[in-house]
Structure formats: structure tokens, C-alpha cells
Design an enzyme around this catalytic site. Structure first.
Site, PDB file in Angstrom:
ATOM      1  N   ASN A  70       0.863  -1.179   0.000  1.00 57.99           N
ATOM      2  CA  ASN A  70       0.000   0.000   0.000  1.00 57.99           C
ATOM      3  C   ASN A  70       0.896   1.224   0.000  1.00 57.99           C
ATOM      4  O   ASN A  70       1.451   1.585   1.039  1.00 57.99           O
ATOM      5  CB  ASN A  70      -0.914   0.007   1.224  1.00 57.99           C
ATOM      6  CG  ASN A  70      -1.779   1.265   1.299  1.00 57.99           C
ATOM      7  OD1 ASN A  70      -1.808   2.065   0.361  1.00 57.99           O
ATOM      8  ND2 ASN A  70      -2.473   1.451   2.401  1.00 57.99           N
ATOM      9  N   PRO A  71       1.057   1.901  -1.139  1.00 55.52           N
ATOM     10  CA  PRO A  71       1.976   3.037  -1.206  1.00 55.52           C
ATOM     11  C   PRO A  71       1.552   4.217  -0.357  1.00 55.52           C
ATOM     12  O   PRO A  71       2.364   5.102  -0.065  1.00 55.52           O
ATOM     13  CB  PRO A  71       1.967   3.404  -2.697  1.00 55.52           C
ATOM     14  CG  PRO A  71       0.665   2.892  -3.211  1.00 55.52           C
ATOM     15  CD  PRO A  71       0.396   1.643  -2.432  1.00 55.52           C
TER      16      PRO A  71
ATOM     17  N   VAL B  81      -3.363  -4.966   6.291  1.00 58.57           N
ATOM     18  CA  VAL B  81      -3.467  -6.291   6.917  1.00 58.57           C
ATOM     19  C   VAL B  81      -4.942  -6.680   7.040  1.00 58.57           C
ATOM     20  O   VAL B  81      -5.334  -7.809   6.741  1.00 58.57           O
ATOM     21  CB  VAL B  81      -2.788  -6.308   8.297  1.00 58.57           C
ATOM     22  CG1 VAL B  81      -2.984  -7.661   8.971  1.00 58.57           C
ATOM     23  CG2 VAL B  81      -1.306  -5.995   8.173  1.00 58.57           C
ATOM     24  N   SER B  82      -5.781  -5.722   7.453  1.00 55.68           N
ATOM     25  CA  SER B  82      -7.206  -5.983   7.584  1.00 55.68           C
ATOM     26  C   SER B  82      -7.827  -6.352   6.251  1.00 55.68           C
ATOM     27  O   SER B  82      -8.654  -7.278   6.157  1.00 55.68           O
ATOM     28  CB  SER B  82      -7.912  -4.743   8.162  1.00 55.68           C
ATOM     29  OG  SER B  82      -9.304  -4.944   8.237  1.00 55.68           O
TER      30      SER B  82
ATOM     31  N   ASP C 243      -6.869 -17.376  23.220  1.00 57.94           N
ATOM     32  CA  ASP C 243      -7.629 -17.934  24.341  1.00 57.94           C
ATOM     33  C   ASP C 243      -9.098 -18.182  24.013  1.00 57.94           C
ATOM     34  O   ASP C 243      -9.874 -18.575  24.895  1.00 57.94           O
ATOM     35  CB  ASP C 243      -7.516 -17.031  25.576  1.00 57.94           C
ATOM     36  CG  ASP C 243      -8.177 -15.664  25.389  1.00 57.94           C
ATOM     37  OD1 ASP C 243      -8.666 -15.379  24.277  1.00 57.94           O
ATOM     38  OD2 ASP C 243      -8.177 -14.872  26.357  1.00 57.94           O
TER      39      ASP C 243
ATOM     40  N   ASP D 114      -9.817   0.992  10.664  1.00 56.82           N
ATOM     41  CA  ASP D 114     -10.541   1.450   9.485  1.00 56.82           C
ATOM     42  C   ASP D 114     -12.047   1.371   9.711  1.00 56.82           C
ATOM     43  O   ASP D 114     -12.529   0.512  10.466  1.00 56.82           O
ATOM     44  CB  ASP D 114     -10.176   0.599   8.268  1.00 56.82           C
ATOM     45  CG  ASP D 114      -8.897   1.058   7.586  1.00 56.82           C
ATOM     46  OD1 ASP D 114      -8.350   2.103   7.992  1.00 56.82           O
ATOM     47  OD2 ASP D 114      -8.443   0.375   6.649  1.00 56.82           O
TER      48      ASP D 114
END
Length: 332
Positions: free
Chosen positions: A45-46, A107-108, A255, A311
Site C-alpha cells: 500500500n503506497p 493487513v485488515s 484464548d 478502518d
């Protein structure tokens, strides 16, 4: 890949209340191992880190090549295009790792295609917050992060899954939020200075001028109901957001539970005293703060946008479920 690869309360409540299942997920839900990393899909992602990704991308790419890893660089022209590239990488058996060169938003985006697939995400952190990288101990230096990917050590984790009438199902790896903190995150995304955690501090100062609690309905494990004005609700698979702010300081992504931090209705003066403690996590015993552990949460807070992994997701009218073992990350 080798055979070791991964498989697919009341006001003033201060102690964490475990209202979820009496027993956590089976230990085999969580796996650790090591891959023979030969080919990596490097999605960049630039715009991450306010446009400072390019140099770090080159360093990471060169270091991977030096280590004998074949790099397939992918860069979409839009978030949707990048997501389509991520889907292609997940489906390609020749790709061992999907490496995200960007911030938590990238990442999302990749998580939406990678979740439950068992194919690991590697991270070259170049964003503002980098909370995924912080949680998993990934170096912020691009060359060292590339070396971590080349080693190929992975672990599986929980992910949160958000569902709501105003958006498609959405996975998250760190924290989902609504209320004052989501307004702060929205403001943070709008300003370009200062950098790092200081941007969140500046955003808090801006939003505080119009601060007020909001009518909300929060349901924990379908039976514990808070139907009142709340200042914020943070639902954490991991501990931090905003570049290290410890809003869910005891969260553990292995967990089978999510941690929920609730800041109840507060005056502006009392809120001003409590918000700085979110940076350190030193607020759990404060009056007006409630914390829970649960596998299922629902929240409605009218007129507010819900955020996850930094986001916007959609209207704050949703349920969240913890899905054990749905995530897979390359870790040091």
C-alpha cells in the site's frame, strides 16, 4: 509447504467477568510451526505511513531476494483491487506466505480473504499504528521484518468476526470499537501531522471539544445487557490500537475469547482524567470502567461508525464473534 504447515456489567465493575463458555477451545486449535518459504506474494500500500512505504518496500523486497525467496509484488489500484489480488494469492498453491507491506488497514484488507485459509500473513509494517506488528513482535525495521518472513515461523490465532445489517461480514485481528474512540480514529485518519501515537493524542484533543456520551445497547453473551449512555466500547482480540494504546491490556489472541472495555457515561472532566490511562492500560480499576471476556457481543450505538483494525466498517449496529484459530501469522 511442509507437513508442519498450519490448518485451516454493572456500573463500577472493574474485574474481568468471564461470561463465555466454561472451557476454551481445544489446544489443537492453536498451532505453531515452520514453513519452507520459497515464494511470497508481497502486497503493498503506497499510501501507508503517509506515503513513506516505497523505500521500506524496496529494502524488504531486496532482503527477501538475498535470502533466496522469490517475491511476487502485487499492488492494486484501489482497496477492492488489492483485495482481489489477496484472494488470488490465497488460492495460489505456489504462494507460501502473503506479505503485507503497509499498515493495519492493509493487513485488515488481506484478512478478509485470508481468514480461515491457513495460509500465513507476513507483515512489513510501514503504517502509522502498526498494532498487528506490535502484537506479534514483528520488527518495525523492513529488513528485519523480511528476515522474519524468510524464516517462516508461524502461529495460528483467534480473529473477531463482525456482522451487521449495514455491511458485509468483516474479520478483524486487533480491536473493534465504537463511541468516542471511533470518532478519534476517524479524526486521526483525516489529519496528517503529527506522526505515530502523537496523531491519536492530537485527535483526542480535537474531538474532546464536542465530547458526549451516546445512547447504546451492549449485550454480552446474549444475556448481560447494558442499555444506557456509554462513552466508548472497545472489543479486543489483542491489546492495543492507535499505535500502542492499551485499551484491552489483558487480551490474548489465543484464548478463544474477546476482551471488552466499556467506558460508561462520564462528565468531560472525568473523561479527561481517564483517557490518558488508556495509553498505559492503567485504568481497569477506575470507577466507570467495566471489562468483560466473552465470545459473543452485540452493540448498537446510533449515529456512530464502527471501526476495526483502524478502518471504518459500517454503522455501529453489529454482533461480534470470536473465531478460534481463524488467523495465521508469520512471527519471530
Amino acid at each position: 509447504m511442509n507437513t508442519d504447515g498450519p490448518g485451516a456489567g454493572d456500573a463500577g465493575m472493574t474485574a474481568e467477568n468471564e461470561t463465555g463458555p466454561a472451557h476454551g477451545p481445544h489446544p489443537e486449535t492453536y498451532r505453531e510451526g515452520k514453513l519452507d518459504v520459497r515464494r511470497v506474494a508481497l502486497i503493498s500500500n503506497p499510501k501507508a505511513g503517509k506515503g513513506r512505504t516505497g523505500d521500506k518496500l524496496a529494502k524488504a523486497r531486496n532482503r527477501l531476494a538475498e535470502l533466496g525467496v522469490d517475491v511476487v509484488h502485487m499492488q492494486g489500484s484501489s482497496p477492492q483491487a488489492s483485495r482481489e489480488l489477496a484472494a488470488e494469492a490465497v488460492a495460489d498453491d505456489a504462494i507460501d506466505v502473503i506479505a503485507c507491506c503497509g499498515g493495519d488497514g492493509l493487513v485488515s484488507l488481506v484478512l478478509q480473504e485470508q481468514a480461515m485459509s491457513g495460509k500465513p500473513i507476513g507483515i512489513i509494517p510501514t503504517g502509522t499504528g502498526n498494532d498487528h506488528a506490535r502484537e506479534h513482535g514483528i520488527p518495525l525495521d523492513p529488513e528485519r521484518a523480511a528476515e522474519t518472513i524468510a524464516v517462516g515461523r508461524f502461529r495460528t490465532t483467534d480473529l473477531g468476526l463482525m456482522k451487521g445489517p449495514g455491511f458485509e461480514d468483516h474479520w478483524f485481528g486487533t480491536i473493534a470499537m465504537a463511541g468516542f474512540d471511533s470518532l478519534v480514529t476517524e479524526r486521526t485518519n483525516q489529519i496528517s501531522w503529527p506522526t505515530g501515537k502523537s496523531r491519536y493524542v492530537a485527535a483526542i484533543a480535537i474531538e474532546f471539544a464536542k465530547f458526549h456520551s451516546l445512547p447504546a445497547r451492549l449485550v454480552i453473551e446474549r444475556d448481560l445487557v447494558l442499555d444506557e449512555n456509554l462513552t466508548m466500547v472497545a472489543i479486543g482480540n489483542t491489546r492495543t490500537y492507535g499505535g500502542g494504546m492499551k485499551v484491552c491490556p489483558t487480551a490474548d489472541p489465543t484464548d478463544g475469547m474477546l476482551n471488552v472495555t466499556v467506558l460508561k457515561r462520564l462528565s468531560r472532566r472525568r473523561a479527561a482524567m481517564k483517557f490518558p490511562k488508556i495509553f498505559t492500560g492503567d485504568f481497569l480499576n477506575e470507577e466507570g470502567v467495566s471489562t468483560f471476556r466473552a465470545s459473543h457481543i452485540s452493540l448498537r450505538m446510533d449515529g456512530v461508525t464502527a471501526f476495526a483494525d483502524g478502518d471504518p466498517v459500517g454503522p455501529a449496529d453489529f454482533t461480534v464473534e470470536c473465531v478460534p484459530g481463524a488467523g495465521c501469522y508469520i512471527v519471530p
